[in-house]
Design an enzyme around this catalytic site. Structure first.
Site, PDB file in Angstrom:
ATOM      1  N   TYR A  63      49.943 -19.620  13.115  1.00 49.78           N
ATOM      2  CA  TYR A  63      48.618 -19.049  13.388  1.00 49.78           C
ATOM      3  C   TYR A  63      47.862 -20.078  14.221  1.00 49.78           C
ATOM      4  CZ  TYR A  63      49.676 -15.766   9.578  1.00 49.78           C
ATOM      5  OH  TYR A  63      50.253 -14.812   8.764  1.00 49.78           O
ATOM      6  N   PHE A 213      48.170  -6.968   5.329  1.00 49.70           N
ATOM      7  CA  PHE A 213      47.430  -5.813   5.849  1.00 49.70           C
ATOM      8  C   PHE A 213      46.914  -4.929   4.703  1.00 49.70           C
ATOM      9  CE2 PHE A 213      50.045  -5.812  10.099  1.00 49.70           C
ATOM     10  CZ  PHE A 213      49.358  -6.939  10.521  1.00 49.70           C
ATOM     11  N   LEU A 215      44.018  -4.388   4.006  1.00 46.50           N
ATOM     12  CA  LEU A 215      42.857  -3.637   4.503  1.00 46.50           C
ATOM     13  C   LEU A 215      43.206  -2.881   5.784  1.00 46.50           C
ATOM     14  CD1 LEU A 215      40.165  -6.441   3.995  1.00 46.50           C
ATOM     15  CD2 LEU A 215      40.699  -4.532   2.472  1.00 46.50           C
ATOM     16  N   GLY A 216      44.483  -2.882   6.128  1.00 46.77           N
ATOM     17  CA  GLY A 216      44.911  -2.181   7.340  1.00 46.77           C
ATOM     18  C   GLY A 216      45.222  -3.114   8.499  1.00 46.77           C
ATOM     19  N   GLY A 217      44.912  -4.417   8.343  1.00 46.21           N
ATOM     20  CA  GLY A 217      45.263  -5.391   9.375  1.00 46.21           C
ATOM     21  C   GLY A 217      44.504  -5.190  10.664  1.00 46.21           C
ATOM     22  N   PHE A 218      45.244  -5.121  11.796  1.00 53.16           N
ATOM     23  CA  PHE A 218      44.584  -5.040  13.107  1.00 53.16           C
ATOM     24  C   PHE A 218      43.862  -3.704  13.305  1.00 53.16           C
ATOM     25  CE2 PHE A 218      47.932  -8.265  13.763  1.00 53.16           C
ATOM     26  CZ  PHE A 218      47.111  -9.322  14.158  1.00 53.16           C
ATOM     27  N   PRO A 220      41.798  -1.717  10.760  1.00 58.51           N
ATOM     28  CA  PRO A 220      41.307  -1.567   9.385  1.00 58.51           C
ATOM     29  C   PRO A 220      41.309  -0.103   8.902  1.00 58.51           C
ATOM     30  CG  PRO A 220      39.993  -3.192  10.546  1.00 58.51           C
ATOM     31  CD  PRO A 220      40.953  -2.602  11.567  1.00 58.51           C
ATOM     32  N   LEU A 221      41.622   0.075   7.620  1.00 58.64           N
ATOM     33  CA  LEU A 221      41.758   1.413   7.020  1.00 58.64           C
ATOM     34  C   LEU A 221      40.520   2.254   7.278  1.00 58.64           C
ATOM     35  CD1 LEU A 221      43.094   0.440   3.468  1.00 58.64           C
ATOM     36  CD2 LEU A 221      44.390   1.612   5.277  1.00 58.64           C
TER      37      LEU A 221
HETATM   38  N1  LIG Z   1      53.988 -11.921   6.471  1.00 59.39           N
HETATM   39  C1  LIG Z   1      53.509 -11.341   7.544  1.00 59.39           C
HETATM   40  O1  LIG Z   1      54.250 -10.875   8.402  1.00 59.39           O
HETATM   41  C2  LIG Z   1      52.038 -11.204   7.714  1.00 59.39           C
HETATM   42  C3  LIG Z   1      51.533 -10.400   8.755  1.00 59.39           C
HETATM   43  C4  LIG Z   1      50.158 -10.305   8.874  1.00 59.39           C
HETATM   44  C5  LIG Z   1      49.318 -10.972   8.004  1.00 59.39           C
HETATM   45  N2  LIG Z   1      49.842 -11.752   7.012  1.00 59.39           N
HETATM   46  C6  LIG Z   1      48.956 -12.440   6.034  1.00 59.39           C
HETATM   47  O2  LIG Z   1      48.160 -11.472   5.420  1.00 59.39           O
HETATM   48  C7  LIG Z   1      46.775 -11.855   5.489  1.00 59.39           C
HETATM   49  C8  LIG Z   1      45.935 -10.607   5.622  1.00 59.39           C
HETATM   50  O3  LIG Z   1      46.245  -9.951   6.834  1.00 59.39           O
HETATM   51  P1  LIG Z   1      45.163  -9.566   7.928  1.00 59.39           P
HETATM   52  O4  LIG Z   1      44.009 -10.478   7.851  1.00 59.39           O
HETATM   53  O5  LIG Z   1      45.867  -9.414   9.205  1.00 59.39           O
HETATM   54  O6  LIG Z   1      44.776  -8.099   7.520  1.00 59.39           O
HETATM   55  P2  LIG Z   1      43.810  -7.424   6.416  1.00 59.39           P
HETATM   56  O7  LIG Z   1      43.592  -8.340   5.278  1.00 59.39           O
HETATM   57  O8  LIG Z   1      44.334  -6.086   6.172  1.00 59.39           O
HETATM   58  O9  LIG Z   1      42.463  -7.183   7.243  1.00 59.39           O
HETATM   59  C9  LIG Z   1      41.828  -8.064   8.043  1.00 59.39           C
HETATM   60  C10 LIG Z   1      40.950  -7.276   9.008  1.00 59.39           C
HETATM   61  O10 LIG Z   1      39.962  -6.555   8.286  1.00 59.39           O
HETATM   62  C11 LIG Z   1      38.652  -7.050   8.613  1.00 59.39           C
HETATM   63  N3  LIG Z   1      37.921  -7.132   7.332  1.00 59.39           N
HETATM   64  C12 LIG Z   1      38.124  -7.965   6.308  1.00 59.39           C
HETATM   65  N4  LIG Z   1      37.295  -7.695   5.286  1.00 59.39           N
HETATM   66  C13 LIG Z   1      36.538  -6.655   5.693  1.00 59.39           C
HETATM   67  C14 LIG Z   1      35.486  -5.928   5.090  1.00 59.39           C
HETATM   68  N5  LIG Z   1      35.063  -6.207   3.864  1.00 59.39           N
HETATM   69  N6  LIG Z   1      34.918  -4.899   5.798  1.00 59.39           N
HETATM   70  C15 LIG Z   1      35.358  -4.599   7.047  1.00 59.39           C
HETATM   71  N7  LIG Z   1      36.351  -5.267   7.678  1.00 59.39           N
HETATM   72  C16 LIG Z   1      36.929  -6.286   7.003  1.00 59.39           C
HETATM   73  C17 LIG Z   1      38.865  -8.396   9.264  1.00 59.39           C
HETATM   74  O11 LIG Z   1      37.865  -8.666  10.227  1.00 59.39           O
HETATM   75  P3  LIG Z   1      36.714  -9.769   9.993  1.00 59.39           P
HETATM   76  O12 LIG Z   1      37.321 -11.095  10.295  1.00 59.39           O
HETATM   77  O13 LIG Z   1      35.670  -9.351  10.956  1.00 59.39           O
HETATM   78  O14 LIG Z   1      36.273  -9.648   8.566  1.00 59.39           O
HETATM   79  C18 LIG Z   1      40.215  -8.194   9.944  1.00 59.39           C
HETATM   80  O15 LIG Z   1      40.036  -7.531  11.166  1.00 59.39           O
HETATM   81  C19 LIG Z   1      46.701 -12.774   6.688  1.00 59.39           C
HETATM   82  O16 LIG Z   1      45.623 -13.646   6.587  1.00 59.39           O
HETATM   83  C20 LIG Z   1      48.029 -13.469   6.659  1.00 59.39           C
HETATM   84  O17 LIG Z   1      47.919 -14.615   5.842  1.00 59.39           O
HETATM   85  C21 LIG Z   1      51.179 -11.866   6.859  1.00 59.39           C
END
Ligand SMILES: NC(=O)c1ccc[n+]([C@@H]2O[C@H](COP(=O)([O-])OP(=O)(O)OC[C@H]3O[C@@H](n4cnc5c(N)ncnc54)[C@H](OP(=O)(O)O)[C@@H]3O)[C@@H](O)[C@H]2O)c1
Length: 291
Positions: A63, A213, A215-218, A220-221
């Protein structure tokens, strides 16, 4: 401040962690590449997460690359005894920000050392081997050649526990025949439920399942049904999505990602939201609609 102990606890490696944790991927720059727009805000998010009781942080040295781990170190080092930092290896970044597989023994060894240096750790708590046989998601194929070098790094004392990411159930079984696997990290949320059977199997075997993901990742749900349920409960859709996962299975550990203090607070408050049985059933329709 929400009491995140209400999310419950689960054993990850040799630590009992709160089931509501934090994913650090959003702390790098746009496209998970380069520095963040606001480094001070990134540091504040991490410090508040830990001050609120988060003791499980998910990261990777790819990252940024390096950026997220360096921010974690700046914000939190020296680390508290109870903090579990889970990292992942198996990819590297191209100069154009591309995500490229990096599975040779040399690349895996370098990745472990990059994580150790940038996190300033002598040993990594948990390392997930992220499999990338297909760019779009888990794909069948042997993982022996990639997992064996990581198991060797564990024998050398550089890695305490091993997990797998982006894997099929056959690969989990194969991995468990090679070394002890403490967690599986795959794409799973209210609308994306391909791993339902895997989660239940891992729960029976006391292995943590860590959905990425959540919360839906890139993307969001977004669902009118989810929004309707949330407003009926006086909660936000993201809080309901997290509370649903907490109730879905006892071995699910959450790592919602955010770069925003307001979103962090909102997400951590989901620990105190208990969904009634009929709401759990009602939310199944979100998955059905997505399918
Ligand atoms: N193993 C793998 O292949 C893999 C792949 C992807 C991710 N990951 C891990 O999983 C973790 C979570 O993944 P992720 O961050 O991509 O996805 P996520 O947790 O599903 O969602 C993050 C997205 O939701 C937004 N968000 C967060 N809280 C919110 C809220 N309360 N209301 C509205 N929007 C909100 C964030 O934007 P804002 O910053 O604006 O809040 C960001 O755009 C990562 O940090 C990483 O450590 C692992």
């Amino acid at each position: 401040m929400p009491n995140i102990k209400h999310s419950g606890t689960f054993t990850l490696g040799d630590h009992r962690v709160n089931r509501l944790g934090y994913g650090a991927m959003q702390l790098a720059g746009p496209g998970v590449f380069g520095p963040p727009k606001d480094r001070a805000a990134a540091l504040a998010v991490l410090r508040e997460a830990v001050a609120s009781g988060v003791n499980h942080i998910d990261t990777s040295d790819f990252y940024g690359p390096h950026v997220t781990n360096q921010i974690i170190r700046e914000a939190l080092h020296p680390y508290s005894e109870d903090l579990v930092i889970v990292t992942k290896i198996g990819a590297r970044r191209g100069e154009d920000a591309a995500w490229l597989p990096a599975f040779s023994p040399e690349e895996l060894t370098k990745a472990v050392h990059d994580n150790l240096r940038n996190l300033k750790r002598d040993v990594l708590d948990v390392v997930n081997l992220r499999i990338m046989l297909d760019i779009h998601g888990p794909a069948e194929g042997s993982i022996e050649k990639m997992l064996t070098p990581l198991a060797e790094l564990q024998r050398q004392g550089l890695v305490r526990h091993i997990g797998l990411s982006n894997v099929t159930s056959a690969q989990i079984a194969q991995g468990r025949s090679i070394c002890n696997i403490v967690c599986v990290q795959n794409h799973y949320n209210l609308a994306h439920r391909a791993d339902d059977t895997t989660i239940d199997q891992l729960a029976r075997d006391n292995i943590a399942y860590v959905p990425f993901f959540a919360l839906g990742g890139f993307s969001p749900l977004q669902s009118s049904h989810l929004s309707g349920v949330a407003s009926g409960l006086g909660a936000t859709p993201m809080q309901v999505a997290l509370a649903w996962l907490l109730r879905r299975a006892p071995n699910i550990l959450l790592i919602p990602g955010t770069s925003s203090l307001a979103h962090l607070r909102e997400n951590l408050a989901a620990a105190e939201l208990v969904l009634p049985d009929d709401t759990m059933k009602e939310l199944d329709s979100v998955a059905a609609a997505a399918a």
